[in-house]
Design an enzyme around this catalytic site. Structure first.
Site, short mmCIF file in Angstrom:
data_model
loop_
_atom_site.label_atom_id
_atom_site.label_comp_id
_atom_site.label_asym_id
_atom_site.label_seq_id
_atom_site.Cartn_x
_atom_site.Cartn_y
_atom_site.Cartn_z
N HIS A 235 1.13 3.84 -5.87
CA HIS A 235 -0.16 4.41 -6.26
C HIS A 235 -0.37 5.77 -5.60
O HIS A 235 -0.02 5.96 -4.44
CB HIS A 235 -1.30 3.47 -5.87
CG HIS A 235 -1.45 2.33 -6.82
ND1 HIS A 235 -0.50 1.32 -6.93
CD2 HIS A 235 -2.39 2.05 -7.77
CE1 HIS A 235 -0.87 0.47 -7.87
NE2 HIS A 235 -1.99 0.89 -8.40
N GLU B 275 -9.07 8.38 -14.37
CA GLU B 275 -9.88 7.58 -13.45
C GLU B 275 -10.39 8.41 -12.28
O GLU B 275 -11.58 8.38 -11.96
CB GLU B 275 -9.04 6.40 -12.94
CG GLU B 275 -8.80 5.35 -13.99
CD GLU B 275 -7.50 4.57 -13.79
OE1 GLU B 275 -6.74 4.87 -12.84
OE2 GLU B 275 -7.26 3.63 -14.59
N1 LIG Z 1 -5.24 5.20 -4.60
C1 LIG Z 1 -6.02 4.84 -5.64
O1 LIG Z 1 -6.93 4.03 -5.51
N2 LIG Z 1 -5.74 5.40 -6.87
C2 LIG Z 1 -6.48 5.11 -7.98
N3 LIG Z 1 -7.50 4.29 -8.14
C3 LIG Z 1 -7.90 4.31 -9.47
O2 LIG Z 1 -8.82 3.70 -9.97
N4 LIG Z 1 -7.09 5.18 -10.15
C4 LIG Z 1 -6.20 5.71 -9.26
O3 LIG Z 1 -5.31 6.55 -9.45
#
Ligand SMILES: NC(=O)NC1=NC(=O)NC1=O
EC number: 4.1.1.97
Length: 170
Positions: free
Chosen positions: A67, A87
């Site tokens: 992620h 997002e």
């Molecule tokens: N590290 C993250 O929490 N990344 C993310 N959360 C999301 O909802 N989209 C992402 O890219």
């Protein structure tokens, strides 16, 4: 898109649509394809979740490590996947003030140093202003508990992405 359409997809079509439902982990979609036919969205989602739950610890940590950071370099360099870009932008993470960005980057660095994977939060389900507070709270959690919490956020993101793809209410 209805579930009959999903069940009729060949492997390539399925990967084109669902390959990034779990961020940068196409293997999971590739494995879930074998579980068709799916009775509904819930059934499809259940197989994504079951694959994650069945991974060894190293695999679960690997899913988290795939992620991108919240409001990190990849966001600012435009190197996020389309889903993450949507997002994180929708959550206003592109418009943080310098002080907020610094605070978040300090906290995410502390979090990654403690747990060995990035802080994951389903930003569509949370108040973006609360991200630093949520991060600071979770920073104090025991590693085993935080792993479970972080994987829960991955599943929330998966649920939202699947709902979008199938045109259902999240
Ligand atoms: N590290 C993250 O929490 N990344 C993310 N959360 C999301 O909802 N989209 C992402 O890219």
């Amino acid at each position: 898109m209805d579930i009959e359409k999903v069940n009729s997809m060949d492997f390539g079509e399925f990967m084109d649509v669902f390959g990034n439902v779990i961020e940068r982990c196409p293997l999971i979609a590739a494995a879930v394809w074998s579980k068709r036919p799916f009775s509904d969205l819930g059934d499809l989602e259940k197989h994504f979740f079951a694959f994650i739950d069945g991974l060894p610890l190293s695999g679960q940590e690997g899913v988290l490590r795939c992620h991108p950071e919240l409001a990190g370099r990849e966001l600012h360099w435009g190197r996020l996947t389309a889903e993450s870009q949507r997002e994180q932008s929708a959550a206003g993470l592109q418009n943080l003030g310098a002080a907020e960005r610094l605070r978040l980057s300090e906290l995410t660095a502390q979090y990654r140093a403690r747990f060995g994977f990035p802080f994951v939060l389903a930003v569509r389900l949370s108040d973006p202003a609360a991200a630093p507070r949520e991060l600071a709270r979770r920073l104090r959690c025991p590693p085993a508990q935080e792993l479970r919490t972080a994987l829960g956020e991955v599943k929330k993101i998966c649920h939202l992405r699947l709902a979008d793809l199938l045109g259902e209410q999240p």
